[in-house]
Design a protein around this motif. Structure first.
Motif, PDB file in Angstrom:
ATOM      1  N   UNK A  35     -23.873  34.925  63.070  1.00  0.00           N
ATOM      2  CA  UNK A  35     -22.403  34.947  63.036  1.00  0.00           C
ATOM      3  C   UNK A  35     -21.855  33.916  64.037  1.00  0.00           C
ATOM      4  N   UNK A  36     -21.015  32.982  63.581  1.00  0.00           N
ATOM      5  CA  UNK A  36     -20.450  32.010  64.518  1.00  0.00           C
ATOM      6  C   UNK A  36     -19.641  32.714  65.593  1.00  0.00           C
ATOM      7  N   UNK A  37     -19.818  32.290  66.830  1.00  0.00           N
ATOM      8  CA  UNK A  37     -19.180  32.994  67.946  1.00  0.00           C
ATOM      9  C   UNK A  37     -17.663  33.079  67.775  1.00  0.00           C
ATOM     10  N   UNK A  38     -17.065  31.998  67.239  1.00  0.00           N
ATOM     11  CA  UNK A  38     -15.605  31.975  67.107  1.00  0.00           C
ATOM     12  C   UNK A  38     -15.112  32.991  66.068  1.00  0.00           C
ATOM     13  N   UNK A  39     -15.996  33.398  65.173  1.00  0.00           N
ATOM     14  CA  UNK A  39     -15.584  34.330  64.117  1.00  0.00           C
ATOM     15  C   UNK A  39     -16.153  35.736  64.317  1.00  0.00           C
ATOM     16  N   UNK A  40     -16.829  35.944  65.444  1.00  0.00           N
ATOM     17  CA  UNK A  40     -17.529  37.219  65.640  1.00  0.00           C
ATOM     18  C   UNK A  40     -16.612  38.432  65.535  1.00  0.00           C
ATOM     19  N   UNK A  41     -15.473  38.362  66.223  1.00  0.00           N
ATOM     20  CA  UNK A  41     -14.564  39.515  66.197  1.00  0.00           C
ATOM     21  C   UNK A  41     -14.035  39.756  64.794  1.00  0.00           C
ATOM     22  N   UNK A  42     -13.698  38.653  64.095  1.00  0.00           N
ATOM     23  CA  UNK A  42     -13.192  38.802  62.726  1.00  0.00           C
ATOM     24  C   UNK A  42     -14.267  39.395  61.833  1.00  0.00           C
ATOM     25  N   UNK A  43     -15.524  38.953  62.025  1.00  0.00           N
ATOM     26  CA  UNK A  43     -16.637  39.481  61.222  1.00  0.00           C
ATOM     27  C   UNK A  43     -16.823  40.975  61.484  1.00  0.00           C
ATOM     28  N   UNK A  44     -16.710  41.347  62.739  1.00  0.00           N
ATOM     29  CA  UNK A  44     -16.976  42.744  63.092  1.00  0.00           C
ATOM     30  C   UNK A  44     -15.790  43.660  62.761  1.00  0.00           C
ATOM     31  N   UNK A  45     -14.583  43.233  63.193  1.00  0.00           N
ATOM     32  CA  UNK A  45     -13.442  44.145  63.109  1.00  0.00           C
ATOM     33  C   UNK A  45     -12.525  43.857  61.926  1.00  0.00           C
ATOM     34  N   UNK A  46     -12.688  42.698  61.274  1.00  0.00           N
ATOM     35  CA  UNK A  46     -11.816  42.325  60.177  1.00  0.00           C
ATOM     36  C   UNK A  46     -10.529  41.683  60.679  1.00  0.00           C
ATOM     37  N   UNK A  47      -9.753  41.168  59.761  1.00  0.00           N
ATOM     38  CA  UNK A  47      -8.474  40.572  60.153  1.00  0.00           C
ATOM     39  C   UNK A  47      -7.475  40.737  59.018  1.00  0.00           C
ATOM     40  N   UNK A  48      -6.212  40.671  59.374  1.00  0.00           N
ATOM     41  CA  UNK A  48      -5.176  40.723  58.333  1.00  0.00           C
ATOM     42  C   UNK A  48      -5.095  39.329  57.702  1.00  0.00           C
ATOM     43  N   UNK A  49      -4.417  39.267  56.578  1.00  0.00           N
ATOM     44  CA  UNK A  49      -4.282  37.999  55.856  1.00  0.00           C
ATOM     45  C   UNK A  49      -3.552  36.978  56.731  1.00  0.00           C
ATOM     46  N   UNK A  50      -3.967  35.735  56.652  1.00  0.00           N
ATOM     47  CA  UNK A  50      -3.359  34.608  57.382  1.00  0.00           C
ATOM     48  C   UNK A  50      -3.506  34.711  58.902  1.00  0.00           C
ATOM     49  N   UNK A  51      -4.436  35.514  59.383  1.00  0.00           N
ATOM     50  CA  UNK A  51      -4.657  35.601  60.824  1.00  0.00           C
ATOM     51  C   UNK A  51      -6.121  35.312  61.114  1.00  0.00           C
ATOM     52  N   UNK A  52      -6.449  34.501  62.087  1.00  0.00           N
ATOM     53  CA  UNK A  52      -5.577  33.809  63.046  1.00  0.00           C
ATOM     54  C   UNK A  52      -4.999  32.500  62.487  1.00  0.00           C
ATOM     55  N   UNK A  53      -5.518  32.036  61.321  1.00  0.00           N
ATOM     56  CA  UNK A  53      -5.013  30.777  60.767  1.00  0.00           C
ATOM     57  C   UNK A  53      -4.416  31.025  59.390  1.00  0.00           C
ATOM     58  N   UNK A  54      -3.395  30.238  59.041  1.00  0.00           N
ATOM     59  CA  UNK A  54      -2.840  30.380  57.694  1.00  0.00           C
ATOM     60  C   UNK A  54      -3.941  30.126  56.661  1.00  0.00           C
ATOM     61  N   UNK A  55      -3.928  30.892  55.593  1.00  0.00           N
ATOM     62  CA  UNK A  55      -4.941  30.726  54.543  1.00  0.00           C
ATOM     63  C   UNK A  55      -6.150  31.613  54.724  1.00  0.00           C
ATOM     64  N   UNK A  56      -6.260  32.278  55.880  1.00  0.00           N
ATOM     65  CA  UNK A  56      -7.412  33.176  56.090  1.00  0.00           C
ATOM     66  C   UNK A  56      -7.262  34.413  55.201  1.00  0.00           C
TER      67      UNK A  56
END
Lengths: 131, 487
Positions: free
Chosen positions: B227-248
């Motif tokens: 898991x890329x370190x910059x995306x670890x939290x998103x991979x583990x906890x998930x994220x809402x749409x367009x967070x942290x970047x538009x289009x996510x």
């Protein structure tokens, strides 16, 4: 028939890697090619192992009448199912004795031959009894 | 009324003798058999002197017959005597020495080799390998005489076969691991699996999930190191749409995905400390977490099974403390007696998936694929090899042997040999006796007087070694009785 002679001669030939059972089938199939069609369900290696195992078990239990009766009856039923006919028994016996003669060389004495002849004759008579 | 109590009447559980499972002995574990390949894993205990040979006891046996057993937790089922045609009726006499070794003496027809050296007697210890030429390979192991009882459900599979989760092994370490995994599964607490790479940690995680009350849902599995370190939290906890970047896109996150199930995170030791800290809250009983970009607190009822091949110090102490259970996943060095069973399972799997390999390397019995044509020297060397990547390495070596096989059997090819070493603990045979004259004469007689074949049967490096020995003993390869000048 001397069970000790049977066992010692069989152990000697079986210690020659896989040569003995392989040579037995070579001789049998060379002389009677029609027999080979009875052995298609198992690979040559498996067939040779089963032959060595069965022969060894019979020699080990040659003095155990109860075991012989039970196991030879099983063998008889299996042979019938495979399509073994009465005329094939001497073919197998001759191939067995010739393989032993070839493998043992000078160790295949008259005494050894006599023991194997008597043992095979007894085996054959039991297996053919119910036919 | 006054009653006298004796030590034998003590019935408090914690005062009972514990030596039932503490009594240990050397065992000969069958690792390869030409004629009885379905008996791998059977063990002959060496508590007192025993005879090993074909069939039942003989009148002139110098000691009782060694009884082969199939040892399972709580039971030891005795098996029929050895029936291999190539083993003499009395072949080995094995006596414990009392200091963790056993003296093994060969009196049979086929040559005995201990750790690859032909000999007539040797002092063996756990890890040594005893071969009876072209008949059987035994591994010397030390194990308890009885395995502790486990839940009967765990034992419902054929001896030597993989269990319903794919775990293979009948040795002490395998059963200890199964028992620990079953206990961990029953408690619903977070589990840390410790073991080297290739030891089977993912299989262990699947076992825990399969045995747990969460088994109806799929296991969620991920390697933390990928898991890329910059995306670890998103991979583990998930994220809402367009967070942290538009289009996510919206992500559930592994923790959300594993709600009601098990999350397996492999190589957790590679998780940076900061991210270990992020997991602390969700690992507590309530399973509270927040998706990135969302203030709402969510709850996930998940169980974390994490695995690492790193030392425990690589994990933050408070993160480590969240794992109630730590289960050691033993490498092959601790469970050598399972190597033959693993080999058999890997080969069977290969044959099932690859018809060409099955046709080339397997015997056929009654129209069915049967045992593989596997050379005993390959098994013997694998038993003495020091594995660094365990089952994965065994699998690779097996494929190497298959790929480099010159004929229709899987053997010890130069390519495989180049990869093997001898483990330290197995190279401990004490002074096997030199090849005696009788053994040489016998080997020549049994091999058509061929020096090359006789040398191989005696376990010698090449025929020149045999020719030197012939000279030493005043023998000849050519003469019928073995007497005469060396050739």
């Amino acid at each position: 028939m001397d069970p000790r002679i049977l066992r010692e001669s069989l152990e000697t030939v079986l210690a020659m890697d896989d040569k003995f059972p392989r040579r037995f089938y070579e001789i049998l199939f060379e002389r009677h090619p029609q027999v080979s069609s009875l052995f298609v369900r198992s690979s040559a290696g498996a067939q040779q192992k089963m032959f060595a195992q069965k022969l060894c078990a019979i020699v080990d239990h040659v003095e155990d009448a109860e075991w012989m009766t039970r196991e030879l009856e099983r063998m008889r039923v299996a042979h019938d199912e495979y399509g073994v006919t009465a005329e094939m028994f001497p073919w197998v016996g001759d191939a067995l004795l010739d393989t032993l003669r070839e493998a043992l060389g000078s160790g295949f004495t008259a005494e050894v031959e006599q023991s194997w002849r008597v043992a095979y004759a007894r085996l054959t008579s039991t297996l053919l009894k119910e036919r | 009324m006054r009653t006298e109590s004796t030590a034998s009447e003590i019935s408090l559980p914690w005062e009972r003798p514990r030596n039932v499972f503490e009594a240990r002995a050397l065992h000969l574990v069958l690792a390869w058999s030409l004629d009885e390949p379905d008996r791998l894993g059977e063990a002959i205990p060496i508590r007192d002197a025993v005879c090993v040979g074909r069939g039942g006891a003989l009148a002139d046996d110098p000691a009782p017959r060694g009884q082969p057993f199939r040892m399972r937790p709580g039971t030891t089922r005795s098996c029929s005597p050895i029936a291999s045609a190539r083993i003499s009726r009395l072949h080995l006499v094995v006596s414990p020495t009392g200091n963790g070794t056993a003296e093994i003496r060969s009196v049979g027809r086929a040559v005995m080799r201990v750790n690859g050296r032909a000999c007539t007697s040797a002092e063996v210890r756990a890890g040594d390998v005893v071969e009876i030429h072209n008949a059987a390979v035994f591994l010397v192991t030390e194990r308890p005489l009885q395995l502790p009882v486990v839940d009967e459900e765990l034992t419902r599979f054929a001896f030597g076969a993989p269990d319903r989760f794919g775990v293979v092994g009948e040795g002490e370490a395998a059963w200890e691991m199964r028992s620990a995994l079953a206990f961990a599964a029953s408690t619903d607490r977070h589990v840390l699996l410790l073991g080297e790479s290739g030891a089977g940690k993912e299989l262990a995680a699947r076992t825990i999930h399969g045995l747990s009350s969460r088994h109806a849902k799929s296991l969620v599995s991920r390697n933390a190191a990928t898991m890329p370190e910059s995306l670890l939290d998103a991979e583990l906890f998930g994220n809402v749409k367009n967070y942290p970047n538009p289009g996510m896109p919206e992500r559930l996150g592994l923790i959300g995905e594993a709600d009601g199930s098990t999350l397996f995170l492999d190589e957790i030791g590679d998780l940076p400390e900061a991210h270990q800290v992020h997991l602390l809250r969700v690992l507590d009983s309530d399973g509270e977490y927040q998706r990135l970009g969302e203030s709402k607190v969510r709850r996930s009822s998940f169980r974390l099974v994490a695995a690492t091949n790193r030392p425990l110090e690589a994990l933050k102490h408070d993160f480590l403390a969240r794992f109630t259970h730590r289960v050691n996943i033993h490498g092959l060095g601790d469970r050598r007696d399972d190597i033959p069973l693993l080999l058999a399972t890997l080969l069977k799997r290969t044959a099932t998936r690859n018809g060409a390999i099955a046709a080339k390397f397997f015997e056929r019995r009654g129209g069915e694929i049967a045992e593989p044509r596997l050379a005993p020297d390959l098994v013997a060397r694998l038993l003495r090899h020091t594995f660094t990547h365990h089952v994965r390495e065994l699998d690779r070596l097996l494929w190497l042997a298959i790929g480099s096989a010159p004929a229709d059997y899987i053997g010890l090819t130069p390519a495989v040999e180049a990869e093997l070493n001898d483990s330290e603990e197995s190279a401990t045979v004490v002074a096997p006796t030199e090849l005696d004259r009788d053994a040489i004469v016998k080997a020549l007689a049994e091999n058509g007087r061929s020096p090359s074949k006789a040398a191989k049967a005696l376990g010698l490096k090449n025929r020149y070694v045999l020719l030197r020995l012939l000279k030493k003993h005043g023998l000849s390869a050519a003469s019928e009785d073995g007497e005469g000048e060396a050739s």
